[in-house]
Write a protein that holds these residues in place. Structure first.
Motif, PDB file in Angstrom:
ATOM      1  N   ALA A  16       0.833  -1.205   0.000  1.00 47.69           N
ATOM      2  CA  ALA A  16       0.000   0.000   0.000  1.00 47.69           C
ATOM      3  C   ALA A  16       0.870   1.259   0.000  1.00 47.69           C
ATOM      4  O   ALA A  16       0.568   2.241  -0.688  1.00 47.69           O
ATOM      5  CB  ALA A  16      -0.939  -0.006   1.202  1.00 47.69           C
ATOM      6  N   LYS A  20       0.859   4.241  -2.836  1.00 47.97           N
ATOM      7  CA  LYS A  20       0.632   5.663  -2.522  1.00 47.97           C
ATOM      8  C   LYS A  20       1.781   6.538  -3.025  1.00 47.97           C
ATOM      9  O   LYS A  20       1.575   7.650  -3.507  1.00 47.97           O
ATOM     10  CB  LYS A  20       0.423   5.831  -1.012  1.00 47.97           C
ATOM     11  CG  LYS A  20      -0.951   5.308  -0.565  1.00 47.97           C
ATOM     12  CD  LYS A  20      -1.317   5.791   0.812  1.00 47.97           C
ATOM     13  CE  LYS A  20      -1.027   4.745   1.847  1.00 47.97           C
ATOM     14  NZ  LYS A  20      -1.561   5.087   3.180  1.00 47.97           N
ATOM     15  N   MET A  43       1.356  -6.458  -8.153  1.00 49.27           N
ATOM     16  CA  MET A  43       2.069  -6.097  -6.932  1.00 49.27           C
ATOM     17  C   MET A  43       3.113  -7.159  -6.569  1.00 49.27           C
ATOM     18  O   MET A  43       2.786  -8.344  -6.473  1.00 49.27           O
ATOM     19  CB  MET A  43       1.100  -5.986  -5.759  1.00 49.27           C
ATOM     20  CG  MET A  43       0.108  -4.863  -5.867  1.00 49.27           C
ATOM     21  SD  MET A  43      -1.176  -4.974  -4.583  1.00 49.27           S
ATOM     22  CE  MET A  43      -0.239  -4.529  -3.107  1.00 49.27           C
ATOM     23  N   LEU A  50       0.396 -16.667  -7.573  1.00 52.21           N
ATOM     24  CA  LEU A  50      -0.640 -17.253  -8.421  1.00 52.21           C
ATOM     25  C   LEU A  50      -0.103 -18.489  -9.159  1.00 52.21           C
ATOM     26  O   LEU A  50      -0.796 -19.490  -9.301  1.00 52.21           O
ATOM     27  CB  LEU A  50      -1.163 -16.213  -9.418  1.00 52.21           C
ATOM     28  CG  LEU A  50      -1.953 -15.051  -8.797  1.00 52.21           C
ATOM     29  CD1 LEU A  50      -2.305 -14.006  -9.845  1.00 52.21           C
ATOM     30  CD2 LEU A  50      -3.230 -15.559  -8.133  1.00 52.21           C
ATOM     31  N   THR A  71      -3.659 -12.628 -15.050  1.00 52.61           N
ATOM     32  CA  THR A  71      -4.085 -11.258 -15.284  1.00 52.61           C
ATOM     33  C   THR A  71      -4.848 -10.667 -14.098  1.00 52.61           C
ATOM     34  O   THR A  71      -5.074  -9.462 -14.054  1.00 52.61           O
ATOM     35  CB  THR A  71      -4.959 -11.152 -16.550  1.00 52.61           C
ATOM     36  OG1 THR A  71      -6.012 -12.119 -16.457  1.00 52.61           O
ATOM     37  CG2 THR A  71      -4.145 -11.425 -17.788  1.00 52.61           C
ATOM     38  N   ALA A  72      -5.232 -11.518 -13.148  1.00 49.25           N
ATOM     39  CA  ALA A  72      -5.877 -10.995 -11.939  1.00 49.25           C
ATOM     40  C   ALA A  72      -4.928 -10.071 -11.176  1.00 49.25           C
ATOM     41  O   ALA A  72      -5.353  -9.119 -10.527  1.00 49.25           O
ATOM     42  CB  ALA A  72      -6.332 -12.150 -11.042  1.00 49.25           C
ATOM     43  N   ARG A  75      -5.048  -6.522 -12.375  1.00 48.01           N
ATOM     44  CA  ARG A  75      -6.369  -5.984 -12.076  1.00 48.01           C
ATOM     45  C   ARG A  75      -6.395  -5.393 -10.663  1.00 48.01           C
ATOM     46  O   ARG A  75      -6.995  -4.362 -10.409  1.00 48.01           O
ATOM     47  CB  ARG A  75      -7.340  -7.150 -12.147  1.00 48.01           C
ATOM     48  CG  ARG A  75      -8.673  -6.834 -12.666  1.00 48.01           C
ATOM     49  CD  ARG A  75      -9.395  -8.155 -12.767  1.00 48.01           C
ATOM     50  NE  ARG A  75     -10.780  -7.960 -13.044  1.00 48.01           N
ATOM     51  CZ  ARG A  75     -11.293  -7.880 -14.258  1.00 48.01           C
ATOM     52  NH1 ARG A  75     -10.497  -7.941 -15.294  1.00 48.01           N
ATOM     53  NH2 ARG A  75     -12.581  -7.724 -14.427  1.00 48.01           N
ATOM     54  N   ILE A  76      -5.735  -6.092  -9.755  1.00 51.90           N
ATOM     55  CA  ILE A  76      -5.684  -5.641  -8.364  1.00 51.90           C
ATOM     56  C   ILE A  76      -4.845  -4.364  -8.264  1.00 51.90           C
ATOM     57  O   ILE A  76      -5.282  -3.357  -7.708  1.00 51.90           O
ATOM     58  CB  ILE A  76      -5.101  -6.763  -7.467  1.00 51.90           C
ATOM     59  CG1 ILE A  76      -6.075  -7.947  -7.420  1.00 51.90           C
ATOM     60  CG2 ILE A  76      -4.797  -6.236  -6.067  1.00 51.90           C
ATOM     61  CD1 ILE A  76      -5.505  -9.197  -6.765  1.00 51.90           C
ATOM     62  N   MET A  78      -3.910  -2.183 -10.521  1.00 53.20           N
ATOM     63  CA  MET A  78      -4.371  -0.990 -11.240  1.00 53.20           C
ATOM     64  C   MET A  78      -5.576  -0.356 -10.551  1.00 53.20           C
ATOM     65  O   MET A  78      -5.701   0.863 -10.495  1.00 53.20           O
ATOM     66  CB  MET A  78      -4.674  -1.317 -12.709  1.00 53.20           C
ATOM     67  CG  MET A  78      -5.935  -2.104 -12.930  1.00 53.20           C
ATOM     68  SD  MET A  78      -6.129  -2.434 -14.707  1.00 53.20           S
ATOM     69  CE  MET A  78      -7.764  -3.163 -14.709  1.00 53.20           C
ATOM     70  N   ALA A  79      -6.461  -1.193  -9.995  1.00 56.16           N
ATOM     71  CA  ALA A  79      -7.635  -0.641  -9.307  1.00 56.16           C
ATOM     72  C   ALA A  79      -7.190   0.107  -8.050  1.00 56.16           C
ATOM     73  O   ALA A  79      -7.669   1.201  -7.745  1.00 56.16           O
ATOM     74  CB  ALA A  79      -8.616  -1.756  -8.957  1.00 56.16           C
ATOM     75  N   LEU A  80      -6.239  -0.489  -7.311  1.00 53.97           N
ATOM     76  CA  LEU A  80      -5.746   0.169  -6.099  1.00 53.97           C
ATOM     77  C   LEU A  80      -5.056   1.488  -6.449  1.00 53.97           C
ATOM     78  O   LEU A  80      -5.218   2.495  -5.752  1.00 53.97           O
ATOM     79  CB  LEU A  80      -4.782  -0.754  -5.351  1.00 53.97           C
ATOM     80  CG  LEU A  80      -5.420  -1.983  -4.699  1.00 53.97           C
ATOM     81  CD1 LEU A  80      -4.341  -2.933  -4.186  1.00 53.97           C
ATOM     82  CD2 LEU A  80      -6.342  -1.580  -3.542  1.00 53.97           C
TER      83      LEU A  80
END
Lengths: 423, 423
Positions: A16, A20, A43, A50, A71-72, A75-76, A78-80
């Motif tokens: 995190a 930031k 990340m 995975l 690809t999950a 997704r994590i 980029m959304a964060l």
């Protein structure tokens, strides 16, 4: 101020705090008046975790599902990242490879980009948003399946988007300060390169430099997109890779851009090959049919007395078993004597456009190796590169000797400014 | 043998072992001659971990990006499940909500399904594949953004796909053996229900039963899709939910299907409301405008002497603050005296179509509560349900007393066969 594509690797968004910090850097670029497109990797160790899970449920993960799984990770991240940017008061939207228009062929796990149609990205930018795009992934043209681009795929995503959006620059953020004249873990006095041509960078990447992958540089050269490799931790100016230096980019008038090394390869020698037309072709056809990429190939003149010659080539160690199997099957047809396999080798390469006009480079290279007591086993050259194969144990010493002999050592003892993780 | 939709929750696929066990169950259904579509939730605590991460980067995660983040969870589980099935020698393909044609509105985090166009699923089935679909997610009709369906969304995905594909049955696999006559954690002698009508199941779900959510049952009733709730651990026959019992489904000719309870609600009382037309409407308009869903509403006849009445209603505790704020703003316009807020309440509901023709049920219910020394604070009834509000502390005792009084207790002391986690 134009459009900038920034790419952040997994180590830059490992937690995190990292997300930031990266969000702040992105917002700074936006505040400076740029339109900003960000390509982000998964990340930290997400992808490895995975892969572990996949191996637990199935020993041979299948292509299509494996891509869906991997690809999950992006997704994590980029959304964060989009959330973190919004939290700083700026608008951001995230897009999967498919949503960003990254169209690929159908070769799962190592798909190639065949088109980029970034309509949604353009719309997001026109509306004043920062666009965050998942690296490493696309969608297949024929079946509309999710694909991944293979190792280093996020860099390629970034360059491909930069080309499609006609960006000013593609910034590749990583955990080192740029491209160095040698691997700083081996050569303490390695210097950061301020500017390097696409051609030299391509040779360095092909010769073992890990900072940028060959495919990504190739793409950037084809579309003439300047790449700026820099640290997401320090924020210092890094290395520019482009056709010509611009503005205050320093060009060292050295003959040599850098020294690369690679200990991931093995050497195969086909012993006693009849020296007649078609023999070499038959050998490398059998290797190609097994879908193995080879690197150096060396054949000496045959001994007149026997009419037999030896052919050696190098290839990734991971492909060794497959190559030997493929060759054994053709032994009787080709009629060679035996095969030798050696995975205790290393390759040292000297790269620089300057060597074209400096005839002493080859001699200087071999003298430096001789002075360091390093024996040369194979030699291969291109117009702007010389590579030799030595014993793996000799590689580090050889790199330091050559780096010093060609005047690449920096004045300070410790030139490297590491960021956070100190990879 | 027709088409079966199976849904597996997060506890069933919590780890690699769980995924392999579920894969085996799916392959068994395929071997029995069914076409199989599987809807899967995210593994174990994945969703909670992603929510944690989101909160670390941004205190108020945004709708669109939050959905992009959360949907990564199902992407992982579905890809792993497809790999595990392939490893058993059967063909499987995984599909995101978008790929499966789950079209929703644009209300992020709690989107509603507005259409299902499962063309790719149908093709996969026709080619002999098992289709694995990500639960809980869809794609918005207008903007083509990824959406999530909110709590219990995977069950709704399963029922919606079953309806669109005209499935024989929608099997909801969970970590308990089915729907029970009461919560087995509270009533040790609770019995598993063999068959229950959509209507009774809807009332149980609305009254606090957690096994199936109201929205999912409603969807199944509208399209007449039988639901079979069963354990992914034991594999035993569970509870059938449908219009009419079929075959050997046992129908207990009990008046009552079950006893549900709920301690997640609070009670708001508006004291001293002028007893004239439009007052209640004004109160509930202000609540509705704040987008708060309320449950029970009770108003007594007003005291003739004052012309004032009290209106009470219950609502989720989580909405309490919002409701009080909304009402306070309208106090002068409506002219009530004061507000009372009480979150130490519980609700006990008796559900069963049989009570329509059995006038003694209400009396028997109240007698059972009186015998157990439980005081009733509010009463509300529908055609096939009676609910009362009591002190929260009295709820468990009240549920046991009522369960016993209506002859629902099983003969054995411990009727429940838990699966793995014993939720």
């Amino acid at each position: 101020m134009g459009l900038v594509v920034q790419k952040y690797g997994g180590s830059s968004v490992a937690d995190a705090e990292g997300i930031k910090r990266v969000a702040k850097r992105i917002v700074d670029a936006k505040k400076n008046g740029h339109q900003v497109v960000v390509v982000v990797s998964a990340m930290g160790d997400t992808t490895d975790e995975l892969i572990d899970l996949a191996e637990q449920v199935s020993p041979i993960p299948a292509g299509r599902e494996f891509d869906m799984l991997l690809t999950a990770g992006e997704r994590i991240s980029m959304a964060l990242l989009a959330m973190a940017i919004k939290n700083l008061g700026h608008e951001a939207q995230s897009f999967t490879g498919s949503q960003a228009g990254v169209i690929t062929d159908s070769v799962h796990n190592k798909a190639r980009i065949i088109d980029v149609t970034p309509g949604r990205i353009r719309t997001a930018l026109d509306e004043g948003n920062i666009a965050i795009v998942a690296g490493f992934q696309g969608v297949s043209q024929d079946k509309k399946d999710i694909t991944t681009l293979g190792r280093g795929g996020s860099d390629t995503t970034a360059v491909a988007l930069a080309a499609a959006l006609d960006a000013e620059v593609c910034e590749i953020y990583t955990d080192v300060d740029g491209v160095f004249t040698a691997d700083p873990r081996v050569v303490k006095k390695a210097r950061k390169i301020d500017w390097i041509s696409f051609e030299d960078m391509l040779e360095l990447a092909a010769s073992g430099s890990k900072v940028l992958l060959h495919r990504c540089v190739e793409y950037a050269r084809r579309y003439n997109i300047p790449i700026h490799v820099r640290s997401s931790f320090s924020g210092l100016r890094g290395t520019w890779v482009s056709n010509e230096p611009q503005g205050d980019q320093q060009v060292e008038h050295a003959i040599i851009s850098g020294v690369a090394h690679d200990v991931s390869e093995a050497k195969v020698t086909v012993v006693g090959v009849p020296d007649k037309p078609g023999e070499a072709a038959a050998i490398f056809r059998s290797i190609a049919d097994a879908e193995i990429n080879i690197d150096m190939v060396v054949q000496n003149v045959s001994a007149a007395s026997t009419g037999l010659t030896d052919i050696s080539f190098t290839l990734p160690k991971t492909e060794g078993r497959k190559a030997i199997d493929a060759l054994e099957k053709t032994r009787s047809a080709i009629g060679f004597d035996s095969l030798r396999y050696d995975d205790q080798i290393g390759k040292i390469s000297l790269v620089g456009a300057g060597m074209k006009t400096n005839p002493g480079v080859t001699a200087g290279f071999f003298e430096a190796l001789a002075d360091a007591g390093v024996n040369i086993e194979l030699i291969s050259t291109s117009e702007i590169r010389i590579s030799v194969v030595t014993r793996a144990d000799d590689v580090n010493e050889a790199v330091r000797a050559v780096h010093s002999a060609f005047g690449l050592d920096s004045d300070s003892d410790e030139a490297v400014v590491y960021g956070g993780t100190g990879r």
